[in-house]
Design a protein around this motif. Structure first.
Motif, PDB file in Angstrom:
ATOM      1  N   THR A   1       0.777  -0.799   0.095  1.00  0.00           N
ATOM      2  CA  THR A   1      -0.032  -0.488  -0.132  1.00  0.00           C
ATOM      3  C   THR A   1       0.681   1.454  -0.169  1.00  0.00           C
ATOM      4  O   THR A   1       0.243   2.118  -1.017  1.00  0.00           O
ATOM      5  CB  THR A   1      -1.096  -0.294   1.222  1.00  0.00           C
ATOM      6  N   ARG A   2       1.845   0.958   0.838  1.00  0.00           N
ATOM      7  CA  ARG A   2       2.967   2.549   0.961  1.00  0.00           C
ATOM      8  C   ARG A   2       3.332   2.562  -0.317  1.00  0.00           C
ATOM      9  O   ARG A   2       3.201   3.578  -0.722  1.00  0.00           O
ATOM     10  CB  ARG A   2       3.816   2.790   2.012  1.00  0.00           C
ATOM     11  N   ALA A   3       4.282   2.087  -0.619  1.00  0.00           N
ATOM     12  CA  ALA A   3       4.778   1.988  -1.748  1.00  0.00           C
ATOM     13  C   ALA A   3       3.774   2.391  -2.968  1.00  0.00           C
ATOM     14  O   ALA A   3       4.231   2.760  -3.913  1.00  0.00           O
ATOM     15  CB  ALA A   3       5.596   0.724  -2.524  1.00  0.00           C
ATOM     16  N   ALA A   4       2.574   1.569  -3.001  1.00  0.00           N
ATOM     17  CA  ALA A   4       2.148   1.408  -3.917  1.00  0.00           C
ATOM     18  C   ALA A   4       1.369   3.329  -4.080  1.00  0.00           C
ATOM     19  O   ALA A   4       1.585   3.910  -5.344  1.00  0.00           O
ATOM     20  CB  ALA A   4       0.760   1.295  -4.386  1.00  0.00           C
ATOM     21  N   ALA A   5       0.721   3.464  -3.218  1.00  0.00           N
ATOM     22  CA  ALA A   5       0.477   5.097  -2.791  1.00  0.00           C
ATOM     23  C   ALA A   5       1.546   6.414  -3.457  1.00  0.00           C
ATOM     24  O   ALA A   5       0.960   6.934  -3.635  1.00  0.00           O
ATOM     25  CB  ALA A   5      -0.380   5.530  -1.578  1.00  0.00           C
TER      26      ALA A   5
ATOM     27  N   ASP B   1       1.006   3.079   6.398  1.00  0.00           N
ATOM     28  CA  ASP B   1       0.299   2.988   4.902  1.00  0.00           C
ATOM     29  C   ASP B   1      -0.675   3.668   4.636  1.00  0.00           C
ATOM     30  O   ASP B   1      -0.913   4.586   3.323  1.00  0.00           O
ATOM     31  CB  ASP B   1      -0.654   1.493   4.770  1.00  0.00           C
ATOM     32  N   ILE B   2      -1.618   4.568   5.871  1.00  0.00           N
ATOM     33  CA  ILE B   2      -2.603   5.822   5.819  1.00  0.00           C
ATOM     34  C   ILE B   2      -1.797   6.868   5.040  1.00  0.00           C
ATOM     35  O   ILE B   2      -2.444   7.465   4.613  1.00  0.00           O
ATOM     36  CB  ILE B   2      -3.550   5.182   7.259  1.00  0.00           C
ATOM     37  N   ALA B   3      -0.985   7.312   6.047  1.00  0.00           N
ATOM     38  CA  ALA B   3      -0.049   7.897   6.422  1.00  0.00           C
ATOM     39  C   ALA B   3       0.708   8.397   4.208  1.00  0.00           C
ATOM     40  O   ALA B   3      -0.033   9.708   4.368  1.00  0.00           O
ATOM     41  CB  ALA B   3       0.841   8.219   6.883  1.00  0.00           C
ATOM     42  N   ALA B   4       0.844   6.813   4.002  1.00  0.00           N
ATOM     43  CA  ALA B   4       1.266   7.193   2.617  1.00  0.00           C
ATOM     44  C   ALA B   4      -0.132   8.293   2.055  1.00  0.00           C
ATOM     45  O   ALA B   4       0.534   8.893   1.171  1.00  0.00           O
ATOM     46  CB  ALA B   4       1.787   6.462   2.160  1.00  0.00           C
ATOM     47  N   MET B   5      -1.379   6.843   1.957  1.00  0.00           N
ATOM     48  CA  MET B   5      -2.461   7.203   1.399  1.00  0.00           C
ATOM     49  C   MET B   5      -2.715   9.134   1.741  1.00  0.00           C
ATOM     50  O   MET B   5      -2.847   9.366   0.366  1.00  0.00           O
ATOM     51  CB  MET B   5      -3.140   5.846   1.877  1.00  0.00           C
ATOM     52  N   VAL B   6      -2.322   9.067   2.564  1.00  0.00           N
ATOM     53  CA  VAL B   6      -3.034  10.057   2.547  1.00  0.00           C
ATOM     54  C   VAL B   6      -2.515  11.215   2.149  1.00  0.00           C
ATOM     55  O   VAL B   6      -2.968  12.560   1.174  1.00  0.00           O
ATOM     56  CB  VAL B   6      -3.265  11.346   3.960  1.00  0.00           C
TER      57      VAL B   6
END
Ligand code: NIG
Ligand code: FE
Length: 395
Positions: free
Chosen positions: A241-245, A262-267
């Protein structure tokens, strides 16, 4: 002069910021919403009295694998008897079982077997449906599947968007390195050449493909002008998730094992979270996606049926609204946002999933008292009418 005014209604135009206040009418011209709240006596070629019914944006099912042949009822029974999804896949079943069925079907047969599933979604109010390939694996069979998806797009009354699921499973006896190279050098360019997909997807998971494989495919996809999405954190957390985001995908989908970083990277990257409660339910998973953390972080949460023969034989957007609420704790307005405006965002579209002026006039008319009815009653609900680009779908 409008083409159509629907009045005496409760129109909910946009669930972006929670449940909106309803307006009494909607005016349509040239397949688009031209105005909200116009008087019932405004000039129009046609007036429709909704008798107080609820009007919602047409549902956007932003993640499906509905183009396939055969079924996997035997695996469902095996899972109920205690064999896991990963074990079935390791024995050559799972995705590979459908790959064999797709190999044995021609383009016409794929269309014929898939159309009833698409029509089931449409009957419940879906006006946009994303369909992925990924059951071909060989260049020829991926192209066959994508051509069948293109033909499903000629159905009428629904907008189809095609995704090339470039890395889904490894063909029998193939090495990951060789297969990923073939996808990058041969299949992806062929898909782009024929304009068969607007997006590329990858299944990043211990039983599927690594983060490095995913990023390599994304790099080539972007060079060819395709957008990217990923299946991540469904059964484990590989850091996908992190890498994709960080690489700039439109969405990360599944997310049962997603963590705070991972959520931080999405934000930071404006990534949409696509939650798939049908797969969670059918696999009888116990780890739920981190809905409270996603909500607090303000990550848009989309929902989809994930309609596929293995993990989510769920041809019902309405069932998904219910499961998202009962299993994942989404509120009714979040669930409807998940199947409308947030799903549109996962597809990179801002003119669907809302009924703001300028949007496509895709809307559904319901006798339900409010969006809360969908997360309350399971089954027995159908829209009174479905309009696609301002035209009534007859079905
Ligand atoms: O979204 N996770 C990978 N792909 C599908 C399942 C495909 C299958 O089992 O056929 C999914 O769950
Ligand atoms: Fe999927």
């Amino acid at each position: 002069m409008y083409d159509l005014i629907v009045h005496n209604a409760r129109v909910y135009p946009d669930f972006q910021a929670g449940k909106p206040a309803p307006v009494a009418s909607i005016a349509i011209t040239d397949g688009q919403v031209s105005e909200l709240g116009v008087g019932a006596d405004a000039p129009a070629h046609k007036h429709l009295d909704a008798n107080g019914a609820m009007i919602l944006p047409g549902f956007v099912d932003c993640h499906t694998h509905l183009c396939y042949a055969g079924n996997r009822m035997d695996e469902h029974a095996a899972r109920l008897a205690g064999t896991s999804y990963a074990e079935i896949a390791a024995r050559g079943g799972g995705i590979r079982a459908t790959v064999r069925a797709v190999d044995g079907a021609n383009e016409q047969e794929l269309v014929e077997q898939s159309l009833p599933r698409l029509q089931a979604l449409m009957r419940e109010g879906a006006t946009t449906v994303e369909i992925k390939s990924g059951y071909g694996l060989s260049p020829a069979n991926e192209l066959k599947q994508l051509r069948a998806i293109r033909r499903l797009g000629e159905t009428g009354g629904v907008r189809i968007t095609a995704t090339f699921l470039a890395l889904h499973a490894l063909p029998e006896g193939e090495s990951a390195g060789k297969y990923v190279r073939q996808v990058i050098e041969e299949t992806l360019p062929a898909v782009a050449e024929e304009s068969l997909a607007e997006c590329v997807d990858v299944f990043c998971e211990h039983m599927a493909f690594s983060v490095a494989d995913m990023l390599a495919v994304f790099e080539r996809a972007r060079e060819l002008g395709l957008a990217c999405r990923a299946h991540t954190d469904q059964l484990s957390n590989l850091g996908g998730t992190r890498a994709a985001a960080e690489s700039g995908v439109r969405s990360c989908d599944h997310l049962e094992y997603t963590r705070a970083e991972d959520i931080a990277a999405m934000v930071a990257n404006g990534t949409v979270a696509v939650l798939l409660p049908g797969a969670y339910y059918c696999l009888r998973e116990t780890q739920t996606p981190p809905v409270s953390a996603l909500r607090e972080a303000g990550v848009p949460m989309a929902l989809a049926t994930d309609l596929n023969p293995g993990t989510s034989p769920v041809a019902s957007p309405l069932a998904i609204l219910h499961l998202a609420s009962t299993l994942f704790g989404l509120h009714a307005d979040e669930a409807v946002a998940g199947l409308t405006c947030h799903a549109a965002k996962a597809l990179g579209r801002d003119n669907i999933g809302t009924l703001n002026p300028g949007a496509k006039a895709d809307f559904t008319i319901w006798d339900a008292a409010g969006p809360e009815f969908f997360t309350y009653q399971l089954g027995g609900i159908r829209p009174r009418h479905v309009y696609y680009e301002g035209i009534l779908n007859e079905s």
